[in-house]
Structure formats: C-alpha cells, structure tokens
Write a protein that holds these residues in place. Structure first.
Motif, PDB file in Angstrom:
ATOM      1  N   ASN A 158       0.426  -1.627   0.137  1.00  0.00           N
ATOM      2  CA  ASN A 158      -0.024   0.393  -0.301  1.00  0.00           C
ATOM      3  C   ASN A 158       0.968   1.327   0.021  1.00  0.00           C
ATOM      4  N   ASN A 159       0.258   2.093  -1.128  1.00  0.00           N
ATOM      5  CA  ASN A 159       0.595   3.641  -0.880  1.00  0.00           C
ATOM      6  C   ASN A 159       2.761   3.867  -2.163  1.00  0.00           C
ATOM      7  N   GLU A 160       3.155   2.525  -2.055  1.00  0.00           N
ATOM      8  CA  GLU A 160       4.612   2.804  -2.563  1.00  0.00           C
ATOM      9  C   GLU A 160       4.250   2.524  -3.901  1.00  0.00           C
TER      10      GLU A 160
ATOM     11  N   TYR B 179      -0.744   5.356  -9.968  1.00  0.00           N
ATOM     12  CA  TYR B 179      -1.252   6.589  -8.553  1.00  0.00           C
ATOM     13  C   TYR B 179      -0.319   6.950  -7.751  1.00  0.00           C
ATOM     14  N   ASN B 180       0.480   6.411  -7.035  1.00  0.00           N
ATOM     15  CA  ASN B 180       0.943   6.106  -6.419  1.00  0.00           C
ATOM     16  C   ASN B 180       2.200   7.622  -5.852  1.00  0.00           C
ATOM     17  N   ASP B 181       2.507   7.746  -7.411  1.00  0.00           N
ATOM     18  CA  ASP B 181       3.261   8.675  -7.930  1.00  0.00           C
ATOM     19  C   ASP B 181       2.275  10.516  -9.039  1.00  0.00           C
ATOM     20  N   LEU B 182       1.194  10.302  -8.386  1.00  0.00           N
ATOM     21  CA  LEU B 182       0.128  11.640  -8.609  1.00  0.00           C
ATOM     22  C   LEU B 182       0.625  12.744  -7.544  1.00  0.00           C
ATOM     23  N   GLY B 183       1.069  14.032  -8.554  1.00  0.00           N
ATOM     24  CA  GLY B 183       1.156  15.143  -7.429  1.00  0.00           C
ATOM     25  C   GLY B 183       1.841  15.160  -6.430  1.00  0.00           C
ATOM     26  N   ARG B 184       3.089  13.842  -6.134  1.00  0.00           N
ATOM     27  CA  ARG B 184       3.823  14.216  -4.300  1.00  0.00           C
ATOM     28  C   ARG B 184       5.486  12.945  -5.341  1.00  0.00           C
TER      29      ARG B 184
ATOM     30  N   GLN C 215      -7.205  14.590  -3.497  1.00  0.00           N
ATOM     31  CA  GLN C 215      -6.120  13.981  -3.664  1.00  0.00           C
ATOM     32  C   GLN C 215      -5.708  14.046  -5.027  1.00  0.00           C
ATOM     33  N   LEU C 216      -6.465  13.212  -6.218  1.00  0.00           N
ATOM     34  CA  LEU C 216      -5.815  13.409  -7.336  1.00  0.00           C
ATOM     35  C   LEU C 216      -6.688  13.136  -8.513  1.00  0.00           C
TER      36      LEU C 216
ATOM     37  N   ARG D 277       9.576  13.488 -12.893  1.00  0.00           N
ATOM     38  CA  ARG D 277      10.958  13.679 -13.420  1.00  0.00           C
ATOM     39  C   ARG D 277      11.249  12.478 -12.107  1.00  0.00           C
ATOM     40  N   HIS D 278      10.408  12.441 -10.936  1.00  0.00           N
ATOM     41  CA  HIS D 278      10.661  11.622  -9.944  1.00  0.00           C
ATOM     42  C   HIS D 278      10.140  10.289  -9.979  1.00  0.00           C
ATOM     43  N   TYR D 279       9.084  10.282 -10.681  1.00  0.00           N
ATOM     44  CA  TYR D 279       8.230   8.429 -11.171  1.00  0.00           C
ATOM     45  C   TYR D 279       8.998   8.562 -12.143  1.00  0.00           C
ATOM     46  N   CYS D 280       9.383   8.572 -13.340  1.00  0.00           N
ATOM     47  CA  CYS D 280      10.012   8.156 -13.876  1.00  0.00           C
ATOM     48  C   CYS D 280      11.588   8.117 -14.272  1.00  0.00           C
ATOM     49  N   GLN D 281      12.563   8.789 -13.234  1.00  0.00           N
ATOM     50  CA  GLN D 281      13.683   8.158 -12.815  1.00  0.00           C
ATOM     51  C   GLN D 281      13.581   6.452 -11.985  1.00  0.00           C
ATOM     52  N   GLY D 282      12.323   6.515 -11.529  1.00  0.00           N
ATOM     53  CA  GLY D 282      11.912   5.401 -10.266  1.00  0.00           C
ATOM     54  C   GLY D 282      11.432   3.861 -11.369  1.00  0.00           C
ATOM     55  N   LEU D 283      10.693   4.521 -12.252  1.00  0.00           N
ATOM     56  CA  LEU D 283      10.227   3.348 -13.755  1.00  0.00           C
ATOM     57  C   LEU D 283      11.697   3.249 -13.746  1.00  0.00           C
ATOM     58  N   ASP D 284      12.599   4.077 -14.766  1.00  0.00           N
ATOM     59  CA  ASP D 284      14.154   3.648 -15.699  1.00  0.00           C
ATOM     60  C   ASP D 284      14.850   3.069 -14.696  1.00  0.00           C
ATOM     61  N   ASP D 285      15.113   2.815 -13.592  1.00  0.00           N
ATOM     62  CA  ASP D 285      16.040   2.777 -12.459  1.00  0.00           C
ATOM     63  C   ASP D 285      15.824   0.601 -12.711  1.00  0.00           C
TER      64      ASP D 285
END
Length: 328
Positions: free
Chosen positions: A94-96, A122-127, A206-207, A231-239
């Motif tokens: 949950n929330n990860e 979902y969990n990378d929307l807005g933060r 929230q969303l 950027r933060h979301y995409c970097q996590g996926l890229d990694d």
C-alpha cells in the motif's frame, strides 16, 4: 546477559510467527514480507512472475485469493495447460510508488523471478513518493523476515484510544496521503461503506477527477522525457526497468485504470519516455489498461480506485495474453 537477549529474541519471534498465522490474511503480509502463500525453491520447469505496485496491485479490499495477482496466476496456469507451472508473487504494498521498485527487486532476487510486472501510476500523482515500507524495519533489512506484531499492536492501541481503527487512522494522519487497510471494501457493514465513501472522496481531492472523454494514450517522446513534474516518477521506473533488462528478463510496465485527467497525462508522458528509452528492447513491454475498467462502476471498484474480485479478474484477463507471449 547474552542468554537473556537470545531468549527474548526467540520469544519475540515465536509470538510474531503466531500472529502471522492468525492475522496474515487480514494484515496482509506473510513472514517474508509479501502477500499470499510463501514460495519455496524454484521447481524444474516453473516460471515466476513478480508483481510490484501499490494498494491496487496488493489487493486492498479483497482477500489474497481475490487479488489481481492471484487471479493472474490461476488464469495463466489454466491457459498454459501442461506448459509448466507459473507462480505469480505479489510484492506490492500500500502507497508504494516507482521509487520503491528497485529496492523491492533487489530484496527479492532470491525468488529467481523470470518476469517483472510494474503496475503503476496512482501513487506517484502529485508528490515525490519515497516510501519503501519494508525498509522501515531493520529486522527485514538484515534478515528478510517481516515482523507483523508491531502493526497488530499499533491497531490495538488505536482501537483503545479512538474506539475503532478507522477513527485512529483518520485522526493520526489528517491531510496526508490516503491510508489503505485490507478488507475494508469486502465488509458488508454500514461503517465499511461509510469508510469506502470517505476514501473515495479523499481520493478525488487528492488525485483529481477523470472527465467523461479522456484523451487517448498516445506516446509523445521528447528529449526532456517526462518533464520536471514527473521526473521523480520516471526516474524510479527507469531505474527498475534498467535493472531488470540488465539481467535479461522480461519487464512489463502496466497502466492502471484511468482515475483522473492528471493520471492520463502522466501515463501519456511516461509512455513516451519509456518508448524513447526502451522501445528497441525486445524484453520491454508497455501495456495500457487505462480504459479497461470504469472506476465509476461500484461492482468493479467499490471505492472508486481499488478493484473488487471481479474487477481484478478483468485486469488479469487483459494481461494474460501479453504474459503468455513472454512465457513461451
């Protein structure tokens, strides 16, 4: 002194194992920190799929057997027949968000998985989501064992202080990210329905909302990738994708059902970034399931986000053909 410490540690472990057996279907995690049955040493001919994501992949609101991952395992094995057993392991929590994926993949290398499925958005929307739940436990980081009794004791304390667990969670995290707890949507009680409604309203705040006619998901690659906002979301996926491809395993990035216009835009940009980075990689796959489920249908999504057993079956059914092609 040393003997006392050993005795205390053994006692704590025994109590925790007891709580795992009693509560893991409710609290969610087995002794090794993932949902569902534990899987042992890989058998000859067996292939393994691991699923990472947040509460929708975890299966908030349903039992472990009703989650998307469990349905996916059943459907894959039914379709394969004598093609060898497929195990699908639920590593979501949950929330990860995407930031956690690289840590989870490294933590569970010992499962010897063949395919990675990242169910994400979902969990990378807005933060900037930096939660890595399992790493909050020094015991898990050192041993891979997931303690359950701290969660049980925490919820007992919330019940004593606030009258019920839901009230405790609401009082303890005003204005923060929506908190999800297993089996809420599955409980046919007025309090559970009220709580589901409150969660649905919180998610909307929230969303954002999804308009009646969301734009189609058409990748638009650019030199700037996802832009500064994502950027933060995409970097996590890229990694995570790079990590899986480096070991020559299949990786699937899967779009969740659209929940808001912001989510549609997020997935449009991330699809472009991933196509630009990994489009020529035969082991990389992007699967857009944004329009598969109508989240306004409460038979499929009781709280407007998390799917019922029926909704999870539909998502699994959409994924089966894609995974079967990788399992050949």
């Amino acid at each position: 002194m040393a003997l006392s410490a050993v005795f205390a540690g053994t006692l704590v472990l025994a109590v925790d194992v007891y709580f795992h057996r009693k509560y893991e279907n409710v609290a969610g995690l087995n002794i090794w920190g993932y949902r569902g049955r534990t899987v042992g040493e890989k058998q000859p001919g067996e292939q393994r799929v691991v699923v990472l994501g947040g509460s929708t992949a975890f299966g908030y609101g349903v039992t472990p057997d009703e989650s998307m991952t469990a349905s996916l395992e059943r459907q894959l094995n039914n379709r394969r027949g004598d093609g060898g057993e497929v195990s699908v392991v639920n590593l979501a929590y949950n929330n990860e968000g995407a930031y956690s994926f690289i840590f989870t993949l490294q933590d569970y290398e010992y499962l010897d998985y063949d395919i990675v499925l990242l169910y994400t958005g979902y969990n990378d929307l807005g933060r900037e989501n930096t939660q890595v739940y399992r790493h909050e436990s020094p015991v898990f980081r050192l041993t891979g064992y997931s303690l359950i009794f701290p969660l049980i004791f925490r919820e007992k304390a919330l019940t004593l202080r606030y009258g019920d667990v839901e009230a405790g969670y609401r009082a303890g995290s005003p204005g923060e990210q929506t908190t999800f707890k297993p089996n809420l949507a599955a409980q046919a009680t007025s309090s559970a329905l009220d709580a589901a409604t409150q969660i649905s309203s919180a998610l909307e705040r929230q969303l954002g909302r999804l308009t009646d006619e969301p734009a189609p998901l058409i990748p638009t690659p650019s030199a700037e990738g996802c832009g500064e906002w994502w950027r933060h979301y995409c970097q996590g996926l890229d990694d995570a994708v790079s990590y899986v491809l480096a070991s020559e395993r299949h990786v699937f990035v899967v779009t969740q059902p659209y929940i808001s216009d912001e989510h549609v835009e997020q997935q449009r940009l991330v699809a472009g970034m991933l196509a630009e980075r990994f489009g020529d990689e035969p082991l990389f796959h992007f699967v857009g399931l944004g329009s598969v489920i109508d989240l306004e249908d409460r038979t499929l999504a009781p709280d407007g986000m998390h799917l019922s057993a029926l909704g999870n079956e539909q998502i699994a059914q959409e994924l089966v053909p894609h995974l079967l092609s990788a399992l050949q």
